[in-house]
Design a protein around this motif. Structure first.
Motif, short mmCIF file in Angstrom:
data_model
loop_
_atom_site.label_atom_id
_atom_site.label_comp_id
_atom_site.label_asym_id
_atom_site.label_seq_id
_atom_site.Cartn_x
_atom_site.Cartn_y
_atom_site.Cartn_z
N ARG A 25 0.84 -1.21 0.00
CA ARG A 25 0.00 0.00 0.00
C ARG A 25 0.87 1.25 0.00
NH1 ARG A 25 -4.92 -2.39 1.35
NH2 ARG A 25 -4.72 -4.15 2.77
N HIS A 26 1.93 1.24 0.80
CA HIS A 26 2.83 2.39 0.86
C HIS A 26 3.55 2.60 -0.47
CE1 HIS A 26 3.02 3.51 5.29
NE2 HIS A 26 2.18 2.49 5.27
N LEU A 27 3.99 1.50 -1.10
CA LEU A 27 4.68 1.61 -2.38
C LEU A 27 3.75 2.14 -3.46
CD1 LEU A 27 7.15 1.21 -4.16
CD2 LEU A 27 6.50 -1.20 -4.43
N GLN A 28 2.51 1.65 -3.49
CA GLN A 28 1.56 2.14 -4.48
C GLN A 28 1.30 3.63 -4.31
OE1 GLN A 28 -1.74 -0.47 -3.75
NE2 GLN A 28 -1.10 -1.96 -5.29
N ALA A 29 1.16 4.07 -3.06
CA ALA A 29 0.93 5.49 -2.81
C ALA A 29 2.14 6.32 -3.25
CB ALA A 29 0.64 5.71 -1.33
N ALA A 30 3.35 5.80 -3.01
CA ALA A 30 4.55 6.52 -3.40
C ALA A 30 4.67 6.64 -4.92
CB ALA A 30 5.78 5.81 -2.83
N LEU A 31 4.42 5.56 -5.63
CA LEU A 31 4.48 5.61 -7.09
C LEU A 31 3.43 6.55 -7.67
CD1 LEU A 31 5.10 1.82 -7.82
CD2 LEU A 31 6.70 3.70 -8.24
#
Length: 821
Positions: free
Chosen positions: A216-222
């Motif tokens: 979830r954190h990686l998706q938000a960052a991208l």
């Protein structure tokens, strides 16, 4: 002796004082021991941990603060892998962190070791013009070794760590949001061109235990990253390009390029855990997301292998306002004593606030358009949206349905602004969201409890009320999946963060993720129930649980998937249960089939039991063939078709009487449901579609081939008849049939194989003409769609099931007409 230390007011100051006492030791060449750390804490806090002045966990936080201050003030920035021994030497001089607090575990506060941080900084290849973001910054160890950049944004949800970040990086913009929401919460800031991140691996704010927190954190960052920018992410070992993670991996990294993949099996020893991690370098450009992974135990083994990939060119950032940049801010000068400059706030003109969907109610229904054949052009009959686009293709509904206006609705959906302004949903699809919400404000008359002997409901004054449902009967092309996702999103934003999405098979999970993410959700929100074993609880505290009908009906011993789902939802569940492809529950009541009376379908029964045990649930049925046969409506127990205040005492009476009325009675049922706002059914219009038959003239060679095969089949046919005589199915003397069933089965098998064979033969004959026409259309810049009538999937699966493991390893399968013979 007077105690001047007040923990309530001076704790933050004492931590900073203790950290500064450790700076000379970090700058030297000797090892820093636990004794050194304890002495600094005692001196700063005026007492020991035994006296309750501080905790051992707090001392390690102070150590990390001191380490960040030391790295920021360093004079030798990282440039190549040859500089890694400096970080390795510093790490070797640090004490091992051996104490964890409950708060640290709850927030997953495992900071980045200095050597892994050095690798991440090298791989980031930061440029002086970069705007850098760390979404879960902790104590700042991951970005402390960066050289000169344009601006630094640090986000950390823990207030104590956030205060330390402000002290370590006085020129940075420091925020305190959940790192998984930065795609929307940091829109007031300039979009970063470089993100370094070490997210929590298994816990999320509001979700508790969350196996997919890091994703979830990686998706938000991208999502937050500027096009052409780079993310360097330290991720859990399970997030890899594997069969288990294939869907999530592909969805998360769609539209990006994986530049580097590193696996470290023992990189966190100094921080008190032996967990394996992966380091990914991801550029936000279209490219390959499958790469070779470098696997090593520790960073020391990477020194000679590390290759720093070149940065991509940044693309125009239309989502951010133009920024006039001044001189670059050097992080290496952040420790100087001059007062910090006020951070500059960048405001983006494009936001995506959650807003009510505005529409006007029509007291007089919208006029009916001119009839074409048996159809009427579709239009929302009672509402006009303030801002909504038309459906990409024209929609129609039957004359019978189109002549009935829907009721005036009361529900106002709340959706992300861009869902409407960017035409992610058409007016027809938005109307479905409105009427689904409107239907769910109503309840079926009467109080009910579950029938202990069957799948029905029985009147019970001490029972519960059951919420009405909504039926989406749109045909192909109307976007049922997108509408289901929009309805769930409307409820999600209203605080109902649990939903159940039931569909035909596991392959449709990817479609559900596609529709959910298209409206702004994250792929990790939609999780298949198959991720959890049947006898273990579902640990997802919120999200969309994707269930297939075969899974829904399954059980093992005393454990059933149905009980597992209900335990997760809880008895007071009032979220959405979306039955996509709801006709898969058809036949729940049993009835007359081609071979006589048949029992109710198991998955239909499981679907009805799910509805019965969650009375407050918002049930959505979606099927293009829902009202085609009355028995198929037996599963739609939430439409109020039978029971109190209706013309039918129970389901059996409804089915019996409507079946006698035939298709006309079914049409009346559909019209009544639409008139009460519980049903809608649109289909694609074929207006303007032109048909042209493509003829293929058989060549003499093809005719000759066909005749030869026809003669061969004649020989097979005669031999089959002889075989029937030899095996005693047919009397050889008078030709009388002795076993009619065996004879019929043999001839049926022969005829079906013959039809498949000649179907393949004729298809192969027509292909030269078809391919020539395809090339002609492609050369003209037109699109071509070919429909496959049969993919031979059943034959393929049957053949695969017959293979041994050795044969599967070296596949050599013949699915040609020889298989029929």
């Amino acid at each position: 002796m007077t105690d001047l230390f007040d923990p309530k007011h001076d704790r933050a100051t004492a931590c900073t004082d203790a950290a500064r006492m450790l700076l000379p030791l970090l700058g030297g060449q000797t090892k820093l021991s636990r004794r050194d750390l304890n002495e600094a804490m005692v001196h700063a806090f005026g007492g020991s941990d035994a006296e309750g002045r501080w905790t051992q966990r707090e001392s390690f936080e102070v150590l990390e603060h001191a380490l960040a201050l030391h790295l920021v003030s360093g004079s030798q920035p990282l440039q190549t892998a040859a500089d890694l021994p400096l970080a390795l030497g510093l790490l070797d001089r640090l004490p091992t962190q051996t104490v964890r607090s409950e708060e640290q575990i709850d927030w997953q506060q495992f900071s980045t070791p200095v050597d892994i941080a050095a690798v991440a900084v090298l791989l980031a290849a930061a440029r002086p013009t970069d705007v850098v973001l760390e979404p879960s910054a902790g104590n700042g160890l991951l970005v402390a070794q960066l050289s000169t950049i344009a601006a630094l944004q640090l986000n950390e949800i823990d207030p104590a760590r956030r205060a330390r970040l402000s002290a370590t990086f006085p020129h940075a913009v420091v925020s305190g949001h959940d790192g998984a929401t930065i795609g929307s919460t940091l829109t007031a800031l300039q979009r970063p061109s470089l993100i370094l991140m070490n997210p929590p691996f298994s816990r999320s704010v509001g979700r508790g235990a969350d196996a997919l927190a890091a994703v979830r954190h990686l998706q938000a960052a991208l999502k937050r990253l500027r096009p052409g920018g780079r993310v360097v992410a330290i991720m859990p070992d399970w997030f890899a390009h594997s069969a288990r993670m294939a869907d999530i991996w592909t969805t998360t990294l769609a539209g990006t390029a994986l530049r580097t993949s590193i696996r470290l099996t023992n990189g966190y020893g100094k921080h008190g855990t032996g967990v394996a991690v992966r380091i990914y370098v991801i550029d936000k450009i279209v490219g390959d997301i499958a790469g070779v992974t470098i696997a090593r135990r520790k960073v020391a083994e990477l020194v000679d292998l590390l290759v720093i990939p070149d940065r991509a060119a940044l693309q125009e950032d239309n989502a951010s306002s133009a920024v006039k940049r001044g001189g670059a801010v050097s992080l290496l000068r952040a420790m100087k004593s001059r007062p910090a400059a006020a951070p500059r706030i960048f405001r983006a003109p494009t936001r995506n606030e959650v807003l009510p969907v505005g529409y006007k109610v029509l007291d007089t229904p919208a006029p009916i358009a001119e009839q074409v054949g048996v159809y009427l052009p579709y239009r929302p009959s009672r509402i006009v949206f303030d801002a909504a686009g038309e459906h990409p293709t024209s929609l129609v509904e039957s004359v019978a349905m189109g002549s009935i206006p829907a009721p005036i609705p009361s529900h106002v959906p709340h959706l992300p602004e861009r869902t409407v302004s960017d035409r992610l949903l058409s007016s027809s699809q938005l109307e479905t969201v409105v009427y689904a919400g409107h239907a769910w404000t109503q309840f079926i008359p009467g109080m009910f409890s579950c029938d202990k002997e069957g799948v029905g409901l029985v009147l019970d004054a001490a029972g519960r009320q059951y919420r009405k449902g909504f039926f989406l009967g749109d045909g192909t092309g109307a976007g049922k999946g997108r509408q289901v996702a929009a309805i769930i999103l409307d409820n999600w934003l209203a605080g109902r963060r649990k939903a159940i999405w039931v569909s035909k098979n596991e392959a449709l999970h990817a479609d559900a993720v596609r529709d959910w993410t298209a409206l702004g959700g994250m792929a990790a929100d939609v999780q298949p129930l198959s991720r959890w074993k049947i006898d273990e609880p579902v640990t997802m505290s919120e999200g969309v649980l994707f269930v297939t009908y075969p899974t829904l009906r399954s059980g093992r011993g005393d454990a059933t998937r149905l009980d597992q789902i209900i335990a997760w939802a809880a008895d007071d569940f009032d979220g959405v249960i979306a039955f996509d492809e709801a006709h898969e529950m058809g036949g729940v009541a049993g009835g007359e089939g081609a071979m006589g009376t048949k029992a109710g379908s198991l998955q239909g029964i499981a679907g009805v039991l799910l509805q019965n045990r969650l009375p407050a649930a918002r049930v959505l049925y979606a099927s293009a063939t829902g009202a085609s046969e009355v028995n198929n409506l037996a599963y739609a127990v939430r439409l109020g078709l039978w029971g109190p205040e209706t013309s039918f005492a129970d389901r059996e009476a409804f089915i019996s009487e409507i079946r006698q009325g035939g298709i006309a009675a079914m049409e009346l049922v559909a019209r009544d449901l639409k008139a009460t706002g519980l049903y809608t059914a649109r289909a694609l219009s074929f207006a303007g579609v032109e048909y042209d038959i493509l003829r293929h003239e058989l060549t003499p060679d093809q005719i000759d081939v066909y005749d030869r095969y026809a003669d061969a089949r004649g020989i097979i046919h005669r031999n089959m008849e002889k075989a029937l005589e030899i095996t005693g199915v047919v009397d050889a003397m008078d030709g009388a049939t002795k076993n009619a069933g065996a004879k019929a089965a043999a001839r049926s098998r022969f005829e079906s194989c013959k039809q498949r064979f000649f179907g393949s033969l004729l298809l192969s004959c027509k292909l030269p003409t078809v391919l020539a026409a395809v090339r002609q259309h492609l050369d003209a810049g037109q699109s071509v769609v070919l429909q496959l009538v049969s993919t031979a999937e059943a034959i393929l699966n049957r053949r695969l099931g017959e293979l041994t493991p050795d044969e599967r390893a070296e596949l050599d399968i013949d699915l040609s007409p020889r298989e029929f013979l």
